[in-house]
Scaffold this motif. Structure first.
Motif, PDB file in Angstrom:
ATOM      1  N   VAL A  30      26.391  31.896  44.478  1.00  0.00           N
ATOM      2  CA  VAL A  30      26.953  31.182  45.627  1.00  0.00           C
ATOM      3  C   VAL A  30      27.801  30.007  45.146  1.00  0.00           C
ATOM      4  N   ASP A  33      30.984  31.281  43.798  1.00  0.00           N
ATOM      5  CA  ASP A  33      31.827  31.735  44.903  1.00  0.00           C
ATOM      6  C   ASP A  33      32.524  30.555  45.588  1.00  0.00           C
ATOM      7  N   LEU A  34      31.861  29.412  45.642  1.00  0.00           N
ATOM      8  CA  LEU A  34      32.481  28.222  46.237  1.00  0.00           C
ATOM      9  C   LEU A  34      33.609  27.689  45.356  1.00  0.00           C
ATOM     10  N   PRO A  37      36.226  31.737  44.357  1.00  0.00           N
ATOM     11  CA  PRO A  37      35.939  32.906  45.199  1.00  0.00           C
ATOM     12  C   PRO A  37      36.663  34.158  44.706  1.00  0.00           C
ATOM     13  N   LEU A  38      35.962  35.271  44.818  1.00  0.00           N
ATOM     14  CA  LEU A  38      36.533  36.562  44.454  1.00  0.00           C
ATOM     15  C   LEU A  38      36.999  37.273  45.719  1.00  0.00           C
ATOM     16  N   ALA A  40      37.352  39.981  48.597  1.00  0.00           N
ATOM     17  CA  ALA A  40      36.363  40.854  49.231  1.00  0.00           C
ATOM     18  C   ALA A  40      36.671  42.307  48.866  1.00  0.00           C
ATOM     19  N   VAL A 116      29.001  38.447  48.713  1.00  0.00           N
ATOM     20  CA  VAL A 116      29.233  37.473  47.640  1.00  0.00           C
ATOM     21  C   VAL A 116      29.138  38.213  46.301  1.00  0.00           C
ATOM     22  N   TRP A 118      29.907  37.405  43.248  1.00  0.00           N
ATOM     23  CA  TRP A 118      29.358  36.702  42.090  1.00  0.00           C
ATOM     24  C   TRP A 118      27.856  36.942  41.960  1.00  0.00           C
TER      25      TRP A 118
END
Length: 161
Positions: A30, A33-34, A37-38, A40, A116, A118
């Motif tokens: 998480v 991701d913040l 970000p990858l 979707a 998510v 990651w």
């Protein structure tokens, strides 16, 4: 069930509750991701939600079945104490690690439900740490404590399924 005299050892001596590895993987994923970000790639489809929920439900069911079976036979759930016996019935007749297999399924279901990536990318790290820092210690303890019974159990039942 195979039992032995009262334990005199410290058990597997795992220094932390194993679910913390999964929680750590989610938390790190998480955070990554913040920061980075990858895109979707998990489809926004009903079947993904159904599969994700099924994995979470089945995974948590396996985990709780393992916990309840250990509690039934009054052996340590948290591997910081010696095992009192080799539990080989119930869900343990199908997998030597139902709690970890269940946590892995629930983790994967969570990845599908949240998207998510990651968290999913970090799963191999989580599983590597689980095997090297937890499962190997547990298996070494069981081999030392119940050599014949645990060897026979390992010959009958796979680690994951």
């Amino acid at each position: 069930m195979t039992s032995d005299d009262a334990p005199t050892d410290r058990g597997p001596a795992v220094p932390f509750p194993p679910p913390l590895l999964f929680v750590g993987g989610v938390a790190m994923g998480v955070l990554l991701d913040l920061v980075l970000p990858l895109p979707a790639v998990i489809p926004d489809a009903r079947w993904v939600v159904i599969v994700g929920l099924a994995l979470v439900i089945v995974g948590l069911g396996c985990m709780f079945a393992g916990i309840l079976t250990f509690k039934k036979f009054r052996t340590a759930v948290y591997p910081n104490r010696p095992a009192l016996l080799v539990v080989d019935t119930g869900i343990y007749a199908y997998t030597r690690n139902p709690m970890y297999a269940g946590l892995t399924m629930a983790y994967l279901g969570g990845v599908l439900l949240t998207g998510v990536l990651w968290v999913g990318i970090l799963l191999p790290v989580v599983l590597t740490l689980l095997v090297t820092q937890v499962i190997r210690r547990e298996e070494r303890h069981l081999h030392e404590r119940f050599p014949d019974a645990y060897a026979a159990y390992c010959a009958r039942v796979g680690r994951w399924c």
